[in-house]
Design a protein around this motif. Structure first.
Motif, short mmCIF file in Angstrom:
data_model
loop_
_atom_site.label_atom_id
_atom_site.label_comp_id
_atom_site.label_asym_id
_atom_site.label_seq_id
_atom_site.Cartn_x
_atom_site.Cartn_y
_atom_site.Cartn_z
N SER A 180 -6.33 10.12 -5.66
CA SER A 180 -6.07 8.70 -5.46
C SER A 180 -5.29 8.45 -4.18
O SER A 180 -5.57 7.50 -3.44
CB SER A 180 -5.30 8.14 -6.66
OG SER A 180 -6.03 8.29 -7.85
N ALA B 215 -11.30 5.73 -7.62
CA ALA B 215 -10.41 6.81 -8.06
C ALA B 215 -10.44 6.87 -9.58
O ALA B 215 -9.67 6.22 -10.26
CB ALA B 215 -8.99 6.57 -7.55
N ASN C 155 -9.48 2.55 -3.70
CA ASN C 155 -8.81 2.92 -4.94
C ASN C 155 -9.68 2.61 -6.16
O ASN C 155 -9.45 3.16 -7.25
CB ASN C 155 -7.48 2.16 -5.05
CG ASN C 155 -6.63 2.63 -6.22
OD1 ASN C 155 -6.34 3.81 -6.36
ND2 ASN C 155 -6.23 1.70 -7.07
N ARG D 216 -0.04 0.74 -9.50
CA ARG D 216 -1.10 0.60 -8.50
C ARG D 216 -1.98 -0.61 -8.76
O ARG D 216 -2.41 -1.30 -7.82
CB ARG D 216 -1.95 1.87 -8.49
CG ARG D 216 -1.21 3.09 -7.97
CD ARG D 216 -2.06 4.33 -8.10
NE ARG D 216 -1.35 5.51 -7.62
CZ ARG D 216 -1.80 6.74 -7.76
NH1 ARG D 216 -2.96 6.97 -8.37
NH2 ARG D 216 -1.10 7.77 -7.31
N THR E 157 0.83 -1.21 0.00
CA THR E 157 0.00 0.00 0.00
C THR E 157 0.86 1.26 0.00
O THR E 157 0.56 2.23 -0.70
CB THR E 157 -0.92 -0.01 1.23
OG1 THR E 157 -1.65 -1.25 1.28
CG2 THR E 157 -1.91 1.14 1.17
N MET F 83 -6.51 6.18 -0.93
CA MET F 83 -5.74 5.05 -0.41
C MET F 83 -5.44 5.22 1.07
O MET F 83 -5.52 4.27 1.85
CB MET F 83 -4.46 4.87 -1.22
CG MET F 83 -4.66 4.29 -2.60
SD MET F 83 -3.12 3.94 -3.46
CE MET F 83 -2.71 5.56 -4.07
N ASN G 196 -0.58 4.29 -12.79
CA ASN G 196 -1.74 3.44 -12.54
C ASN G 196 -1.42 1.97 -12.76
O ASN G 196 -2.06 1.10 -12.15
CB ASN G 196 -2.90 3.86 -13.43
CG ASN G 196 -3.51 5.18 -13.01
OD1 ASN G 196 -3.53 5.52 -11.82
ND2 ASN G 196 -4.00 5.95 -13.96
#
Length: 478
Positions: A180, A170, A167, A126, A114, A184, A123
């Motif tokens: 974002s 987002a 998330n 993530r 995280t 989180m 992205n």
């Protein structure tokens, strides 16, 4: 010279000062009221609330499943303790294979993943660390580890689960309720709050751990997420405390030595254990290191065998999170033996080495209880279970280097507000001693290699995709 003719006031009654004031007020009112009347904004708010409720629900179901898994393993061990020599190696190997083969982002605690996602603007990074698919897998893989007798916790997975759920909402910058990063952070706090019914602890964890090296801007976002996750916890489980109510306390000046001892020894021990985990994450020396790198599934089975042997030697005290043993010691129903401290640290280390999904936060509280039990042997007996609570805070603050989160969570877990000042002092002392042993906090030291590894994987995938898409060279005829 004639004076200038007087100017005629052509203003209508609409142009008077009161009328202008009313028109300005109406325009400002529309400007401030329109966002509240916007259907799109209300849909975003409802989506945010729904995500917070879903994160809390998953964390609560995870907690219920963890208790059932621990009870099932304990029942099997009561009937045939030797079965652990089969269950633990097989379970460790299976969880390691599933996570490496299908869910590589679910390995380990979940807090470093995280933090790594929080520190990346890509992205693609993530999505490899936070997703609903990973959140669901994290739940079942951690439950499988607990069924195998692994000494793992659910707080780290709950953080990754909460951040993954938040998330999901987002979207584009113009179509989201918060950034974002803020979502989180809010999800991580909601996961901790719902997992242990510690709303203040969830907020402090989001501030102190998740935003250690960045400005905390998710004030209302985190607060709202924690509130709704907490409401879901109250609706399903009721208003409970994790360790029950512990009325024991220490006074002044009798409590000075317990605070100093638990803080100093807990900080040094927790900092040293944190440094051991960080060094182990980079690889083991010698043949064990070669085995863990070349045959990770077999190495995980070996870690399971070590966990089984320690569990047999201690009569089953080291299996699972250590919640039952710590609670019994706090209530005075059973005493923790002197060797519990070292044995529990050993099984936590073995679970960490195997890379199976699961956290170290809750087992660290059991280690702290063992530390407090040993410290109580050196101090007057009238302090009772208060020394165990101080040991929990000392070791947890030393291992994670989050002093405020440590004493707030333990205070909420034991519902003992009379211990606030001793807990605060113990956490501060432990943090100071821990910094001398481990200069880099545990979760952040694990997060940065995770981020670099995922970024390298994405670059390799990109290069492979480009090479596959490139046209084949044509051979010119001679």
């Amino acid at each position: 010279m004639e004076p200038p003719p007087p100017t005629q006031d052509n203003r209508t009654p609409r142009d008077t000062a009161p009328a202008r004031t009313l028109r300005q007020f109406a325009r400002g009112g529309r400007r401030y009221a329109l966002p509240w009347l916007s259907i799109r904004r209300w849909m975003l708010r409802l989506k945010f609330v729904g995500a917070a409720l879903l994160a809390g629900l998953i964390a609560i179901l995870f907690a219920i499943g963890a208790e059932l898994a621990i009870e099932a393993h304990a029942g099997a061990m009561r009937g045939a303790p030797w079965l652990t020599l089969i269950i633990a190696p097989a379970g460790f190997a299976l969880m390691a294979w599933l996570s490496r083969r299908w869910f590589p982002g679910a390995m380990g605690s979940g807090i470093p993943q995280t933090i790594a996602a929080l520190n990346s603007d890509d992205n693609r990074v993530r999505s490899k660390l936070l997703s609903l698919r990973l959140a669901i897998a994290k739940v079942f893989l951690t439950l499988g580890g607990l069924l195998s007798g692994a000494s793992i916790g659910r707080e780290g997975p709950s953080v990754q689960i909460g951040a993954s759920v938040m998330n999901m909402i987002a979207g584009k910058k113009t179509r989201r309720i918060a950034s974002s990063q803020d979502l989180m952070v809010a999800g991580s706090g909601a996961g901790v709050a719902a997992a242990f019914n510690t709303p203040l602890g969830g907020i402090m964890f989001a501030i102190e751990e998740m935003c250690r090296y960045r400005a905390f801007k998710a004030n209302s976002t985190t607060l709202i997420a924690v509130i709704f996750a907490g409401l879901m916890s109250l609706a399903v489980l009721g208003n409970y405390t994790y360790f029950g109510r512990t009325p024991a306390t220490v006074g002044w000046p009798d409590g000075l030595w317990p605070v100093l001892l638990c803080g100093a020894i807990g900080g040094l021990l927790g900092g040293g254990f944190s440094r051991l985990l960080i060094a182990s994450s980079r690889g083991l020396p010698g043949r064990l290191g070669e085995l863990s790198a070349s045959r990770p599934i077999a190495f995980a089975a070996l870690c399971g065998l070590g966990t089984a042997l320690i569990g047999l030697a201690t009569g089953g005290l080291t299996y699972g999170t250590g919640y039952a043993e710590s609670k019994a010691a706090l209530e005075g129903a059973a005493a923790l033996p002197v060797y519990f401290l070292v044995a529990k640290m050993a099984v936590i280390w073995l679970a960490f080495l195997s890379r199976i999904p699961g956290g170290v936060f809750a087992p660290a509280l059991a280690v702290g209880a063992g530390l407090g039990a040993n410290m109580a042997l050196l101090l007057p007996s009238d302090h009772g279970s208060a020394i165990l609570v101080l040991g929990m805070v000392g070791f947890l603050a030393g291992m994670t280097q989050t002093p405020i989160t440590s004493f707030v969570i333990v205070m909420e877990m034991t519902a003992n507000h009379q211990m606030l000042l001793p807990l605060m002092a113990t956490a501060v002392v432990a943090h100071a001693f821990s910094k001398t042993v481990a200069p880099v906090p545990l979760y952040h030291a694990l997060a940065f290699p995770t981020l670099r590894k995922v970024e390298a994987e994405i670059r390799a995938e990109h290069e492979a995709h480009r090479a596959a898409a490139a046209p084949a060279p044509t051979l010119l005829p001679k």
